[in-house]
Design an enzyme around this catalytic site. Structure first.
Site, PDB file in Angstrom:
ATOM      1  N   ASP A 120      -1.322   6.067  12.281  1.00  0.00           N
ATOM      2  CA  ASP A 120      -0.618   5.554  11.104  1.00  0.00           C
ATOM      3  C   ASP A 120       0.671   6.343  10.893  1.00  0.00           C
ATOM      4  O   ASP A 120       0.652   7.488  10.432  1.00  0.00           O
ATOM      5  CB  ASP A 120      -1.521   5.668   9.876  1.00  0.00           C
ATOM      6  N   HIS A 169       2.228   5.086   6.347  1.00  0.00           N
ATOM      7  CA  HIS A 169       1.851   5.724   5.090  1.00  0.00           C
ATOM      8  C   HIS A 169       2.118   7.228   5.175  1.00  0.00           C
ATOM      9  O   HIS A 169       2.567   7.731   6.201  1.00  0.00           O
ATOM     10  CB  HIS A 169       0.385   5.437   4.774  1.00  0.00           C
ATOM     11  N   SER A 192       0.804  -1.222   0.000  1.00  0.00           N
ATOM     12  CA  SER A 192       0.000   0.000   0.000  1.00  0.00           C
ATOM     13  C   SER A 192       0.838   1.273   0.000  1.00  0.00           C
ATOM     14  O   SER A 192       0.344   2.333  -0.366  1.00  0.00           O
ATOM     15  CB  SER A 192      -0.940   0.004   1.206  1.00  0.00           C
TER      16      SER A 192
END
Length: 431
Positions: free
Chosen positions: A398, A401, A151
């Protein structure tokens, strides 16, 4: 006879005098020129001049500069530098770009600061141009680009789509089967350009053995000598393939080779040797690169995008760790070490082997070395601004990312520079 000998000696000396003068003159000239010629090569490992015990005369410096410009043009490593303020950024917003994934849409979910989007990457010895979407589209006209990996690779693809949206828009490709629900393919009809993402977080064939596993993140069987069929069936058609994986290898995994279990990473099974995650990581890249080298119809360029470190502080991702810094690190404030260094070096070792083998077989490999730049960006992650307040998610903070817009946009600055230099090397940009 003594007089004759003396006369002969004097005559011989006079005859040889011009030769001696010429030899001495040439010696002096060589002693003067050789140091000037080689002085540009006497540099430190990072390209800056080695320290000198005493300053040279100005005339010496002038000649030195001239020789350097003629014989040894100054080169620039675009991947070594610092982040510098860029008040002109950002070049898109979450309101102008539809391609931003919810989990990276930091502005939508209320991130209060915006300083993190107002930086650009500045190499030490040259300038890295900001991404020019029109120029990029001309370079890829009639071509195709695939992001192969996890991702974070998809994160870069979405950044690219946002940057290109200033010029044109993509449409979903409907004439090709998408291998899984996390993969995607788009087409830019104005430039006959195809852009795809093959979601394959391990690169090799994998099966989930237990949705929980020892750490409640799943236990996966990895078949380390089998490339993932999710991408192998379609990848040969692409002109550029950007390979990038990393963080999934931290999860517990069982390693299979030649159809038998050979070890694991953190499976906590006393009957199975723990070979560490680096064994799986190395094998996955080796298998992937070897398949691309041996793939008969593949004529594309393989680009390794190196590992992007996470920035959890004060705990691990599932134990309260977070990334709350609001500015980039300076290069002297942190360093690549521990797990991040091991992941990076493992990649690089396999890349160098593949590059050598590929060169012998006419398969091109290029390096998109983002590790050093992203190590310096603890401020660029979504943290808790990748989801709604109160929403239950597996990773509440997070720090893996990257916000869009944000520092990941610089990866496409790098990519464009590499495409402009195709046929050369991005690590040797001429100033």
């Amino acid at each position: 006879m003594h007089k004759a000998m003396k006369a002969y000696s004097s005559s011989s000396y006079l005859e040889n005098t011009p030769k001696i003068v010429i030899i001495l003159t040439l010696t002096l000239v060589l002693l003067t020129i050789v140091p000037l010629y080689f002085s540009p090569l006497l540099t430190s490992p990072w390209g800056s001049p080695s320290p000198s015990p005493s300053p040279s005369p100005s005339s010496h410096n002038d000649v030195n500069d001239m020789l350097r410009s003629i014989r040894n043009p100054k080169k620039c490593d675009i991947f070594r530098g610092e982040w510098v303020p860029n008040p002109r950024a950002p070049y898109y917003t979450n309101e102008t770009c539809w391609a931003i994934h919810e989990h990276q849409n930091c502005m939508k979910f209320g991130r209060p600061d915006t300083d993190f989007i107002k930086w650009r990457w500045k190499p030490d010895e040259c300038e890295l141009p900001i991404f020019n979407p029109a120029q990029f589209l001309e370079l890829v006209r009639g071509k195709s680009l695939a992001f192969l990996g996890d991702s974070v690779g998809r994160n870069q693809m979405q950044s690219l789509m946002c940057l290109l949206s200033k010029v044109t828009y993509a449409v979903e490709a409907t004439n090709t089967k998408i291998p899984n629900e996390k993969s995607s393919r788009y087409f830019y009809p104005t430039h006959n350009f195809t852009l795809a993402n093959f979601w394959s977080p391990y690169l090799v064939r994998s099966l989930e053995a237990d949705p929980n596993g020892p750490t409640l993140t799943g236990l996966f069987n990895l078949y380390l000598d089998e490339p993932d069929p999710i991408w192998t069936s379609q990848i040969a058609a692409f002109d550029y393939v950007i390979v990038s994986v990393g963080h999934w290898f931290f999860r517990p995994t069982m390693f299979h080779e030649a159809s038998r279990l050979v070890g694991c990473h953190y499976c906590l099974d006393p009957a199975v040797p723990d070979l560490t995650m680096y064994h799986g990581y190395r094998s996955a890249f080796r298998t992937t690169f070897r398949h691309l080298i041996d793939l008969r119809d593949y004529k594309g360029t393989t680009i390794l995008r190196t590992f992007a470190p996470s920035h959890f502080e004060n705990g691990e991702w599932d134990k309260g760790g977070d990334c709350v810094r609001r500015r980039p690190f300076r290069r002297n404030e942190t360093r690549l070490e521990g797990i991040n260094l091991e992941m990076y070096m493992t990649q690089m070792e396999e890349y160098r082997k593949a590059e050598r083998e590929g060169r012998e077989k006419g398969v091109k490999f290029r390096l998109l070395d983002t590790t050093g730049a992203m190590l310096l960006r603890p401020d660029g992650h979504p943290s808790r601004y990748g989801h709604g307040a109160g929403e239950k998610v597996r990773m509440p903070n997070d720090c893996v990312h990257w916000c869009l817009p944000g520092p990941i946009d610089a990866w496409n600055d790098f990519l464009l520079q590499m495409l402009k230099m195709e046929g050369g090397r991005a690590s040797s940009v001429q100033m």
